[in-house]
Design a protein around this motif. Structure first.
Motif, PDB file in Angstrom:
ATOM      1  N   ASP A  75     -38.603 -83.250  24.057  1.00 35.29           N
ATOM      2  CA  ASP A  75     -37.894 -84.197  23.194  1.00 35.29           C
ATOM      3  C   ASP A  75     -37.095 -83.499  22.103  1.00 35.29           C
ATOM      4  OD1 ASP A  75     -39.072 -86.323  24.607  1.00 35.29           O
ATOM      5  OD2 ASP A  75     -40.830 -86.299  23.299  1.00 35.29           O
ATOM      6  N   TRP A  76     -37.650 -82.405  21.591  1.00 36.50           N
ATOM      7  CA  TRP A  76     -37.035 -81.701  20.460  1.00 36.50           C
ATOM      8  C   TRP A  76     -37.558 -80.278  20.445  1.00 36.50           C
ATOM      9  CZ3 TRP A  76     -39.496 -79.632  16.100  1.00 36.50           C
ATOM     10  CH2 TRP A  76     -38.668 -79.310  15.013  1.00 36.50           C
ATOM     11  N   ALA A  77     -36.696 -79.328  20.131  1.00 38.94           N
ATOM     12  CA  ALA A  77     -37.116 -77.925  20.045  1.00 38.94           C
ATOM     13  C   ALA A  77     -36.403 -77.253  18.888  1.00 38.94           C
ATOM     14  CB  ALA A  77     -36.806 -77.187  21.343  1.00 38.94           C
ATOM     15  N   GLN A  78     -37.140 -76.434  18.144  1.00 41.74           N
ATOM     16  CA  GLN A  78     -36.563 -75.663  17.050  1.00 41.74           C
ATOM     17  C   GLN A  78     -37.010 -74.216  17.194  1.00 41.74           C
ATOM     18  OE1 GLN A  78     -37.548 -76.990  13.119  1.00 41.74           O
ATOM     19  NE2 GLN A  78     -36.316 -75.429  12.132  1.00 41.74           N
ATOM     20  N   PHE A  79     -36.036 -73.337  17.325  1.00 38.42           N
ATOM     21  CA  PHE A  79     -36.295 -71.908  17.485  1.00 38.42           C
ATOM     22  C   PHE A  79     -36.090 -71.212  16.151  1.00 38.42           C
ATOM     23  CE2 PHE A  79     -35.095 -73.347  21.649  1.00 38.42           C
ATOM     24  CZ  PHE A  79     -35.852 -72.588  22.514  1.00 38.42           C
ATOM     25  N   ASP A  80     -36.882 -70.187  15.892  1.00 31.73           N
ATOM     26  CA  ASP A  80     -36.667 -69.287  14.764  1.00 31.73           C
ATOM     27  C   ASP A  80     -36.628 -67.879  15.345  1.00 31.73           C
ATOM     28  OD1 ASP A  80     -36.914 -67.475  12.609  1.00 31.73           O
ATOM     29  OD2 ASP A  80     -37.919 -68.998  11.399  1.00 31.73           O
ATOM     30  N   LEU A  81     -35.423 -67.358  15.487  1.00 27.69           N
ATOM     31  CA  LEU A  81     -35.241 -66.060  16.127  1.00 27.69           C
ATOM     32  C   LEU A  81     -35.857 -64.934  15.303  1.00 27.69           C
ATOM     33  CD1 LEU A  81     -34.081 -64.628  18.566  1.00 27.69           C
ATOM     34  CD2 LEU A  81     -31.889 -64.511  17.394  1.00 27.69           C
ATOM     35  N   GLN A  82     -35.780 -65.042  13.988  1.00 30.69           N
ATOM     36  CA  GLN A  82     -36.315 -63.986  13.135  1.00 30.69           C
ATOM     37  C   GLN A  82     -37.829 -63.843  13.297  1.00 30.69           C
ATOM     38  OE1 GLN A  82     -35.229 -64.303   9.039  1.00 30.69           O
ATOM     39  NE2 GLN A  82     -36.242 -62.409   8.463  1.00 30.69           N
ATOM     40  N   SER A  83     -38.543 -64.958  13.297  1.00 33.49           N
ATOM     41  CA  SER A  83     -40.002 -64.886  13.437  1.00 33.49           C
ATOM     42  C   SER A  83     -40.449 -64.999  14.890  1.00 33.49           C
ATOM     43  CB  SER A  83     -40.669 -65.998  12.616  1.00 33.49           C
ATOM     44  OG  SER A  83     -40.327 -67.275  13.133  1.00 33.49           O
ATOM     45  N   LYS A  84     -39.474 -65.225  15.793  1.00 31.01           N
ATOM     46  CA  LYS A  84     -39.742 -65.361  17.234  1.00 31.01           C
ATOM     47  C   LYS A  84     -40.764 -66.465  17.501  1.00 31.01           C
ATOM     48  CE  LYS A  84     -38.434 -60.647  18.405  1.00 31.01           C
ATOM     49  NZ  LYS A  84     -37.058 -60.916  18.374  1.00 31.01           N
ATOM     50  N   THR A  85     -40.503 -67.627  16.882  1.00 34.88           N
ATOM     51  CA  THR A  85     -41.356 -68.784  17.084  1.00 34.88           C
ATOM     52  C   THR A  85     -40.531 -69.957  17.592  1.00 34.88           C
ATOM     53  OG1 THR A  85     -41.120 -69.481  14.784  1.00 34.88           O
ATOM     54  CG2 THR A  85     -43.052 -68.126  15.327  1.00 34.88           C
ATOM     55  N   GLU A 132     -33.341 -73.116  26.319  1.00 35.33           N
ATOM     56  CA  GLU A 132     -32.848 -74.478  26.095  1.00 35.33           C
ATOM     57  C   GLU A 132     -32.308 -75.084  27.394  1.00 35.33           C
ATOM     58  OE1 GLU A 132     -31.426 -74.544  21.458  1.00 35.33           O
ATOM     59  OE2 GLU A 132     -30.054 -73.675  22.918  1.00 35.33           O
ATOM     60  N   ALA A 133     -31.631 -74.289  28.188  1.00 33.14           N
ATOM     61  CA  ALA A 133     -31.100 -74.785  29.463  1.00 33.14           C
ATOM     62  C   ALA A 133     -32.238 -75.193  30.394  1.00 33.14           C
ATOM     63  CB  ALA A 133     -30.218 -73.723  30.128  1.00 33.14           C
ATOM     64  N   ARG A 134     -33.305 -74.424  30.402  1.00 28.05           N
ATOM     65  CA  ARG A 134     -34.458 -74.761  31.234  1.00 28.05           C
ATOM     66  C   ARG A 134     -35.108 -76.051  30.746  1.00 28.05           C
ATOM     67  NH1 ARG A 134     -35.864 -75.817  35.473  1.00 28.05           N
ATOM     68  NH2 ARG A 134     -37.973 -75.465  36.135  1.00 28.05           N
ATOM     69  N   PHE A 135     -35.217 -76.189  29.417  1.00 25.66           N
ATOM     70  CA  PHE A 135     -35.758 -77.422  28.840  1.00 25.66           C
ATOM     71  C   PHE A 135     -34.891 -78.616  29.227  1.00 25.66           C
ATOM     72  CE2 PHE A 135     -37.978 -75.393  24.869  1.00 25.66           C
ATOM     73  CZ  PHE A 135     -38.937 -74.830  25.685  1.00 25.66           C
ATOM     74  N   ASN A 192     -45.475 -68.603  19.908  1.00 33.58           N
ATOM     75  CA  ASN A 192     -44.947 -67.278  19.593  1.00 33.58           C
ATOM     76  C   ASN A 192     -44.231 -66.797  20.852  1.00 33.58           C
ATOM     77  OD1 ASN A 192     -46.107 -66.946  16.935  1.00 33.58           O
ATOM     78  ND2 ASN A 192     -48.062 -66.891  17.982  1.00 33.58           N
ATOM     79  N   LEU A 193     -42.990 -66.370  20.692  1.00 38.21           N
ATOM     80  CA  LEU A 193     -42.164 -65.952  21.822  1.00 38.21           C
ATOM     81  C   LEU A 193     -42.168 -64.439  21.968  1.00 38.21           C
ATOM     82  CD1 LEU A 193     -39.134 -68.282  21.081  1.00 38.21           C
ATOM     83  CD2 LEU A 193     -40.927 -68.646  22.785  1.00 38.21           C
ATOM     84  N   ARG A 194     -42.122 -63.981  23.203  1.00 37.56           N
ATOM     85  CA  ARG A 194     -42.009 -62.546  23.491  1.00 37.56           C
ATOM     86  C   ARG A 194     -40.830 -62.336  24.427  1.00 37.56           C
ATOM     87  NH1 ARG A 194     -47.989 -62.778  24.323  1.00 37.56           N
ATOM     88  NH2 ARG A 194     -47.338 -63.210  26.428  1.00 37.56           N
ATOM     89  N   GLY A 195     -40.074 -61.304  24.139  1.00 42.01           N
ATOM     90  CA  GLY A 195     -38.916 -60.984  24.969  1.00 42.01           C
ATOM     91  C   GLY A 195     -37.643 -61.677  24.538  1.00 42.01           C
ATOM     92  N   VAL A 196     -37.717 -62.513  23.529  1.00 44.62           N
ATOM     93  CA  VAL A 196     -36.557 -63.245  23.023  1.00 44.62           C
ATOM     94  C   VAL A 196     -35.938 -62.418  21.900  1.00 44.62           C
ATOM     95  CG1 VAL A 196     -35.806 -65.352  21.849  1.00 44.62           C
ATOM     96  CG2 VAL A 196     -37.537 -65.467  23.647  1.00 44.62           C
ATOM     97  N   SER A 197     -34.664 -62.041  22.073  1.00 43.66           N
ATOM     98  CA  SER A 197     -34.046 -61.158  21.083  1.00 43.66           C
ATOM     99  C   SER A 197     -32.682 -61.612  20.594  1.00 43.66           C
ATOM    100  CB  SER A 197     -33.926 -59.748  21.667  1.00 43.66           C
ATOM    101  OG  SER A 197     -33.106 -59.787  22.820  1.00 43.66           O
ATOM    102  N   CYS A 198     -32.132 -62.689  21.182  1.00 43.41           N
ATOM    103  CA  CYS A 198     -30.773 -63.084  20.791  1.00 43.41           C
ATOM    104  C   CYS A 198     -30.533 -64.558  21.113  1.00 43.41           C
ATOM    105  CB  CYS A 198     -29.739 -62.220  21.503  1.00 43.41           C
ATOM    106  SG  CYS A 198     -29.691 -62.468  23.289  1.00 43.41           S
ATOM    107  N   GLY A 199     -29.379 -65.023  20.692  1.00 41.68           N
ATOM    108  CA  GLY A 199     -28.999 -66.398  20.962  1.00 41.68           C
ATOM    109  C   GLY A 199     -28.911 -66.703  22.445  1.00 41.68           C
TER     110      GLY A 199
END
Length: 69
Positions: free
Chosen positions: A32-42, A22-25, A8-15
């Protein structure tokens, strides 16, 4: 061994926030793989590192996350 974690992400509000994480990753090369869901902040990741290491990378990008159990 590869693990899959959901956070669960906090402080994430936009692309732009997602691009910063993603740049840090990409810089560390441990995700290896990451999938973000901005609406649910996950975030779901596949990685060989522990969940605490992923949280540290997210914090290094300027955001907070908690592992969803």
């Amino acid at each position: 061994m590869t693990y899959e974690y959901q956070f669960n992400l906090r402080g994430v509000s936009c692309g732009g926030c997602i691009r910063a994480i993603e740049a840090r990753f990409a810089a560390c090369g441990a995700i290896d793989w990451a999938q973000f869901d901005l609406q649910s902040k996950t975030l779901v990741v596949r990685t060989a590192v522990c969940s605490d290491a992923v949280i540290d990378l997210i914090r290094d990008a300027g955001y907070n996350a908690t592992l969803e159990e």
